[in-house]
Scaffold this active site. Structure first.
Site, PDB file in Angstrom:
ATOM      1  N   GLY A 174       4.653 -53.869  15.545  1.00  0.00           N
ATOM      2  CA  GLY A 174       4.003 -54.792  16.489  1.00  0.00           C
ATOM      3  C   GLY A 174       4.976 -55.795  17.064  1.00  0.00           C
ATOM      4  CD  GLN A 198       0.130 -64.950  20.334  1.00  0.00           C
ATOM      5  OE1 GLN A 198      -0.244 -65.708  21.227  1.00  0.00           O
ATOM      6  NE2 GLN A 198      -0.550 -64.772  19.215  1.00  0.00           N
ATOM      7  CG  LEU A 221       1.354 -48.796  13.264  1.00  0.00           C
ATOM      8  CD1 LEU A 221       0.529 -50.023  13.637  1.00  0.00           C
ATOM      9  CD2 LEU A 221       2.034 -49.004  11.906  1.00  0.00           C
ATOM     10  CB  ALA A 244      -3.384 -54.238  14.547  1.00  0.00           C
ATOM     11  CB  SER A 270      -4.775 -57.003  17.806  1.00  0.00           C
ATOM     12  OG  SER A 270      -4.481 -57.279  19.163  1.00  0.00           O
ATOM     13  CE1 TYR A 274      -4.935 -45.278  18.773  1.00  0.00           C
ATOM     14  CE2 TYR A 274      -5.632 -47.538  19.219  1.00  0.00           C
ATOM     15  CZ  TYR A 274      -4.633 -46.581  19.126  1.00  0.00           C
ATOM     16  OH  TYR A 274      -3.338 -46.934  19.369  1.00  0.00           O
ATOM     17  CB  SER A 295      -7.795 -60.868  11.046  1.00  0.00           C
ATOM     18  OG  SER A 295      -8.622 -61.526  11.971  1.00  0.00           O
ATOM     19  CD  GLU A 313     -13.600 -60.986  14.452  1.00  0.00           C
ATOM     20  OE1 GLU A 313     -13.256 -62.106  14.868  1.00  0.00           O
ATOM     21  OE2 GLU A 313     -14.648 -60.425  14.811  1.00  0.00           O
ATOM     22  CE1 TYR A 342      -7.884 -56.553  14.664  1.00  0.00           C
ATOM     23  CE2 TYR A 342      -9.376 -58.324  14.065  1.00  0.00           C
ATOM     24  CZ  TYR A 342      -8.090 -57.845  14.232  1.00  0.00           C
ATOM     25  OH  TYR A 342      -7.009 -58.666  13.963  1.00  0.00           O
ATOM     26  CE  LYS A 347      -5.702 -56.719  11.663  1.00  0.00           C
ATOM     27  NZ  LYS A 347      -4.248 -56.609  11.473  1.00  0.00           N
ATOM     28  NE  ARG A 405      -4.406 -64.770  21.387  1.00  0.00           N
ATOM     29  CZ  ARG A 405      -4.865 -64.004  20.402  1.00  0.00           C
ATOM     30  NH1 ARG A 405      -4.293 -62.833  20.128  1.00  0.00           N
ATOM     31  NH2 ARG A 405      -5.876 -64.393  19.665  1.00  0.00           N
TER      32      ARG A 405
HETATM   33  P1  NAP Z   1      -0.944 -58.123  19.878  1.00  0.00           P
HETATM   34  O1  NAP Z   1      -0.273 -59.096  20.794  1.00  0.00           O
HETATM   35  O2  NAP Z   1      -2.133 -57.382  20.350  1.00  0.00           O
HETATM   36  O3  NAP Z   1       0.174 -57.076  19.388  1.00  0.00           O
HETATM   37  C1  NAP Z   1      -0.173 -55.892  18.732  1.00  0.00           C
HETATM   38  C2  NAP Z   1       1.073 -55.080  18.514  1.00  0.00           C
HETATM   39  O4  NAP Z   1       0.715 -53.839  17.856  1.00  0.00           O
HETATM   40  C3  NAP Z   1       1.789 -54.665  19.817  1.00  0.00           C
HETATM   41  O5  NAP Z   1       3.177 -54.703  19.608  1.00  0.00           O
HETATM   42  C4  NAP Z   1       1.317 -53.239  20.019  1.00  0.00           C
HETATM   43  O6  NAP Z   1       2.203 -52.448  20.787  1.00  0.00           O
HETATM   44  C5  NAP Z   1       1.315 -52.753  18.578  1.00  0.00           C
HETATM   45  N1  NAP Z   1       0.525 -51.539  18.395  1.00  0.00           N
HETATM   46  C6  NAP Z   1      -0.756 -51.303  18.779  1.00  0.00           C
HETATM   47  N2  NAP Z   1      -1.112 -50.048  18.468  1.00  0.00           N
HETATM   48  C7  NAP Z   1      -0.048 -49.472  17.870  1.00  0.00           C
HETATM   49  C8  NAP Z   1       0.204 -48.165  17.350  1.00  0.00           C
HETATM   50  N3  NAP Z   1      -0.723 -47.211  17.388  1.00  0.00           N
HETATM   51  N4  NAP Z   1       1.427 -47.917  16.811  1.00  0.00           N
HETATM   52  C9  NAP Z   1       2.392 -48.888  16.795  1.00  0.00           C
HETATM   53  N5  NAP Z   1       2.206 -50.125  17.281  1.00  0.00           N
HETATM   54  C10 NAP Z   1       1.008 -50.411  17.814  1.00  0.00           C
HETATM   55  O7  NAP Z   1      -1.375 -58.858  18.509  1.00  0.00           O
HETATM   56  P2  NAP Z   1      -0.897 -60.268  17.927  1.00  0.00           P
HETATM   57  O8  NAP Z   1      -1.792 -61.324  18.462  1.00  0.00           O
HETATM   58  O9  NAP Z   1       0.567 -60.384  18.045  1.00  0.00           O
HETATM   59  O10 NAP Z   1      -1.309 -60.088  16.400  1.00  0.00           O
HETATM   60  C11 NAP Z   1      -0.402 -59.514  15.450  1.00  0.00           C
HETATM   61  C12 NAP Z   1      -1.191 -59.002  14.260  1.00  0.00           C
HETATM   62  O11 NAP Z   1      -1.911 -60.067  13.655  1.00  0.00           O
HETATM   63  C13 NAP Z   1      -2.230 -57.946  14.577  1.00  0.00           C
HETATM   64  O12 NAP Z   1      -2.297 -57.073  13.479  1.00  0.00           O
HETATM   65  C14 NAP Z   1      -3.521 -58.732  14.694  1.00  0.00           C
HETATM   66  O13 NAP Z   1      -4.615 -57.888  14.410  1.00  0.00           O
HETATM   67  C15 NAP Z   1      -3.305 -59.776  13.620  1.00  0.00           C
HETATM   68  N6  NAP Z   1      -3.947 -61.064  13.808  1.00  0.00           N
HETATM   69  C16 NAP Z   1      -3.805 -61.746  14.971  1.00  0.00           C
HETATM   70  C17 NAP Z   1      -4.367 -62.997  15.114  1.00  0.00           C
HETATM   71  C18 NAP Z   1      -4.209 -63.788  16.387  1.00  0.00           C
HETATM   72  O14 NAP Z   1      -4.976 -64.749  16.566  1.00  0.00           O
HETATM   73  N7  NAP Z   1      -3.251 -63.473  17.230  1.00  0.00           N
HETATM   74  C19 NAP Z   1      -5.083 -63.560  14.042  1.00  0.00           C
HETATM   75  C20 NAP Z   1      -5.181 -62.840  12.854  1.00  0.00           C
HETATM   76  C21 NAP Z   1      -4.604 -61.596  12.737  1.00  0.00           C
HETATM   77  P3  NAP Z   1       2.114 -52.428  22.417  1.00  0.00           P
HETATM   78  O15 NAP Z   1       2.818 -53.679  22.877  1.00  0.00           O
HETATM   79  O16 NAP Z   1       2.798 -51.174  22.763  1.00  0.00           O
HETATM   80  O17 NAP Z   1       0.651 -52.449  22.767  1.00  0.00           O
HETATM   81  O1  G4F Z   2     -10.011 -64.461  22.221  1.00  0.00           O
HETATM   82  P1  G4F Z   2     -10.896 -63.500  21.529  1.00  0.00           P
HETATM   83  O2  G4F Z   2     -10.960 -62.116  22.081  1.00  0.00           O
HETATM   84  O3  G4F Z   2     -10.453 -63.520  20.006  1.00  0.00           O
HETATM   85  P2  G4F Z   2     -11.184 -63.033  18.666  1.00  0.00           P
HETATM   86  O4  G4F Z   2     -12.282 -62.096  18.923  1.00  0.00           O
HETATM   87  O5  G4F Z   2     -11.516 -64.266  17.892  1.00  0.00           O
HETATM   88  O6  G4F Z   2     -10.021 -62.213  17.953  1.00  0.00           O
HETATM   89  C1  G4F Z   2      -8.697 -62.719  17.880  1.00  0.00           C
HETATM   90  O7  G4F Z   2      -8.580 -63.513  16.722  1.00  0.00           O
HETATM   91  C2  G4F Z   2      -8.738 -62.802  15.483  1.00  0.00           C
HETATM   92  C3  G4F Z   2      -8.591 -63.833  14.349  1.00  0.00           C
HETATM   93  O8  G4F Z   2      -9.844 -64.363  14.022  1.00  0.00           O
HETATM   94  C4  G4F Z   2      -7.678 -61.733  15.417  1.00  0.00           C
HETATM   95  F1  G4F Z   2      -7.752 -61.092  14.217  1.00  0.00           F
HETATM   96  C5  G4F Z   2      -7.835 -60.766  16.567  1.00  0.00           C
HETATM   97  O9  G4F Z   2      -6.797 -59.803  16.526  1.00  0.00           O
HETATM   98  C6  G4F Z   2      -7.734 -61.544  17.882  1.00  0.00           C
HETATM   99  O10 G4F Z   2      -6.416 -62.028  18.003  1.00  0.00           O
HETATM  100  O11 G4F Z   2     -12.394 -64.071  21.502  1.00  0.00           O
HETATM  101  C7  G4F Z   2     -12.692 -65.344  20.973  1.00  0.00           C
HETATM  102  C8  G4F Z   2     -14.150 -65.680  21.288  1.00  0.00           C
HETATM  103  C9  G4F Z   2     -15.136 -64.565  20.893  1.00  0.00           C
HETATM  104  O12 G4F Z   2     -16.258 -65.132  20.280  1.00  0.00           O
HETATM  105  C10 G4F Z   2     -15.553 -63.952  22.236  1.00  0.00           C
HETATM  106  O13 G4F Z   2     -16.867 -63.416  22.239  1.00  0.00           O
HETATM  107  O14 G4F Z   2     -14.280 -65.820  22.710  1.00  0.00           O
HETATM  108  C11 G4F Z   2     -15.449 -65.165  23.133  1.00  0.00           C
HETATM  109  N1  G4F Z   2     -15.324 -64.818  24.566  1.00  0.00           N
HETATM  110  C12 G4F Z   2     -16.115 -65.301  25.550  1.00  0.00           C
HETATM  111  N2  G4F Z   2     -15.774 -64.744  26.734  1.00  0.00           N
HETATM  112  C13 G4F Z   2     -14.440 -63.953  25.098  1.00  0.00           C
HETATM  113  C14 G4F Z   2     -14.726 -63.903  26.466  1.00  0.00           C
HETATM  114  N3  G4F Z   2     -13.447 -63.231  24.541  1.00  0.00           N
HETATM  115  C15 G4F Z   2     -12.691 -62.445  25.364  1.00  0.00           C
HETATM  116  N4  G4F Z   2     -11.664 -61.734  24.842  1.00  0.00           N
HETATM  117  N5  G4F Z   2     -12.950 -62.352  26.714  1.00  0.00           N
HETATM  118  C16 G4F Z   2     -13.966 -63.063  27.311  1.00  0.00           C
HETATM  119  O15 G4F Z   2     -14.178 -62.958  28.516  1.00  0.00           O
END
Ligand code: NAP
Ligand code: G4F
Length: 341
Positions: free
Chosen positions: A8, A12, A64, A87, A89, A100, A130, A132, A153, A157, A188
């Site tokens: 990944g 971000q 993956l 992931a 994600s 998937y 997460s 989540e 999702y 996780k 992001r």
């Molecule tokens: P992100 O920006 O969506 O990045 C996901 C990464 O996974 C990208 O590099 C993507 O590659 C790669 N990926 C997706 N499918 C894959 C596959 N089949 N094989 C190999 N690589 C693959 O996510 P992030 O926000 O950086 O989050 C990083 C991790 O933390 C994730 O596991 C997410 O679920 C978890 N997480 C995130 C948050 C958050 O708030 N950001 C909170 C809790 C947990 P591409 O660039 O090619 O798509």
């Molecule tokens: O920004 P979101 O899509 O993030 P969400 O669902 O909280 O998930 C993110 O955080 C998780 C950690 O708790 C990570 F594990 C996960 O990989 C990801 O990074 O949505 C946040 C909230 C949700 O309640 C959604 O229903 O915003 C609400 N929302 C309202 N309008 C929207 C929208 N979300 C998205 N993506 N797009 C909208 O238009």
């Protein structure tokens, strides 16, 4: 110096973590997917040509879903530390692609753990768990709060989280779960709600966009800065014992509050531009997340540097710069497609 392997790395968190580890002198190997368009924007500034002897960032094509290749990569690289961030994600997308998501977000972790076990390498492993996973569990949530996942999702996780714990107990591996609450940044993905809002508001301000379509505005999240959270990942792998930690800012805000704040900063009334579109609702959503990171503060000594207000400012400023560049291109005839976001 140490060697790290990041899945990944193009995401971000992967980009901030790669920056952080390179700064510390690590050699960093990253897994990237083959794509017909460039997908390395977030790490291009870190990359040096492979022919440059000082290059410490190395990228490997892979996925993956392919276990044999993950095993081969670990066998060859023999990393001291593995940060598993890859992931599917996106929570909303996990309802469209549940199988998937289970395969990549859930089984992807198992494939890596098996690769560690089969190669017999000595390494330390970080799993991107997460908040989540807490789902419907009442706040505040910490590492002892029972999970009540509300999406494919989150369920994937939870599977990965427990398989990490099992491999720690069963095989004595140094493996950690970091249960991270939402963390955002100018890097992001544009389909997550915070970035979707900052991107749209700044574009609206410059006349590049007329409307912003959103879903559930009442959901509350504990939003921190991604740059602070990658330090916590590293700290977990520097401890004497592997363990699980919650990482969060410890305050919660609704999507509506975030929206109002961003539009206010730009002297805009959000009600004139925002419409609710049911396509962004989820069959089940998580109403409120609020993390308790006491354990991480006490044991890891982790402390976030960027607060909620500063995060909003940082994202608005960065997206305003981007919108200005886009305006220049727009005035020269370039058109970005809004309807696919
Ligand atoms: P992100 O920006 O969506 O990045 C996901 C990464 O996974 C990208 O590099 C993507 O590659 C790669 N990926 C997706 N499918 C894959 C596959 N089949 N094989 C190999 N690589 C693959 O996510 P992030 O926000 O950086 O989050 C990083 C991790 O933390 C994730 O596991 C997410 O679920 C978890 N997480 C995130 C948050 C958050 O708030 N950001 C909170 C809790 C947990 P591409 O660039 O090619 O798509
Ligand atoms: O920004 P979101 O899509 O993030 P969400 O669902 O909280 O998930 C993110 O955080 C998780 C950690 O708790 C990570 F594990 C996960 O990989 C990801 O990074 O949505 C946040 C909230 C949700 O309640 C959604 O229903 O915003 C609400 N929302 C309202 N309008 C929207 C929208 N979300 C998205 N993506 N797009 C909208 O238009």
């Amino acid at each position: 110096m140490k060697t790290a392997f990041i899945t990944g790395i193009t995401g971000q968190d992967g980009s901030y973590l790669a920056e952080f580890l390179l700064d510390k002198g690590y050699t960093v190997h990253g897994l990237i997917r083959r794509s017909s368009t460039f997908n390395t924007d977030r790490i291009d500034h870190l990359y040096k040509d492979v022919h440059d002897p000082s290059a410490r960032l190395h990228l490997h094509f892979g996925d993956l879903s392919v276990s044999g290749q993950l095993t081969d990569l670990l066998h060859t690289i023999r990393p001291d530390e593995i940060y598993h961030l890859g992931a599917q994600s996106h929570v909303r997308v996990s309802f469209d692609m549940p199988e998937y998501t289970g395969d990549i977000t859930g089984l992807g972790t198992l494939r890596l753990l098996e690769a560690i076990r089969k190669t017999g390498i000595t390494t330390r492993f970080y799993q991107a768990s997460s908040s989540e996973m807490f789902g419907a569990a009442p706040p505040p949530q910490n590492q002892d709060t029972p999970f009540q996942p509300q999406s494919p999702y989150a369920a994937a996780k939870v599977y990965a989280h427990y398989v990490v714990k099992n491999y720690r107990d069963a095989y004595g591996l140094f493996v950690c779960n970091g249960i991270l609450f939402n963390h955002e940044s100018p890097r992001r993905g544009e389909t997550f709600v915070t970035r979707k809002i900052t991107r749209a508001a700044t574009r609206i301000k410059l006349g590049l966009q007329q409307k912003l379509f959103l879903g559930n505005l009442d959901a509350k999240r504990d939003w921190g800065f991604a740059g602070d959270y990658v330090e916590a990942m590293w700290l977990m792998l520097q401890q004497d014992k592997p363990d699980d930690y919650v990482i969060a800012l410890g305050e919660t805000h609704s999507v509506k509050e975030f929206l109002e704040k961003v539009f206010q900063k730009l002297s805009l009334d959000y009600q004139k531009y925002v419409e609710i579109d049911a396509r962004y609702f989820r069959p089940t959503d998580v109403n409120i997340l609020l993390g308790d990171a006491t354990k991480a503060r006490d044991i890891l000594g982790w402390k976030p540097k960027v607060g909620f207000e500063e995060l909003v400012d940082m994202m608005v400023e960065a997206d305003m710069e981007l919108a200005k560049k886009e305006k220049t291109l727009h005035d020269a005839g370039y058109k970005r497609a809004d309807n696919i976001r």
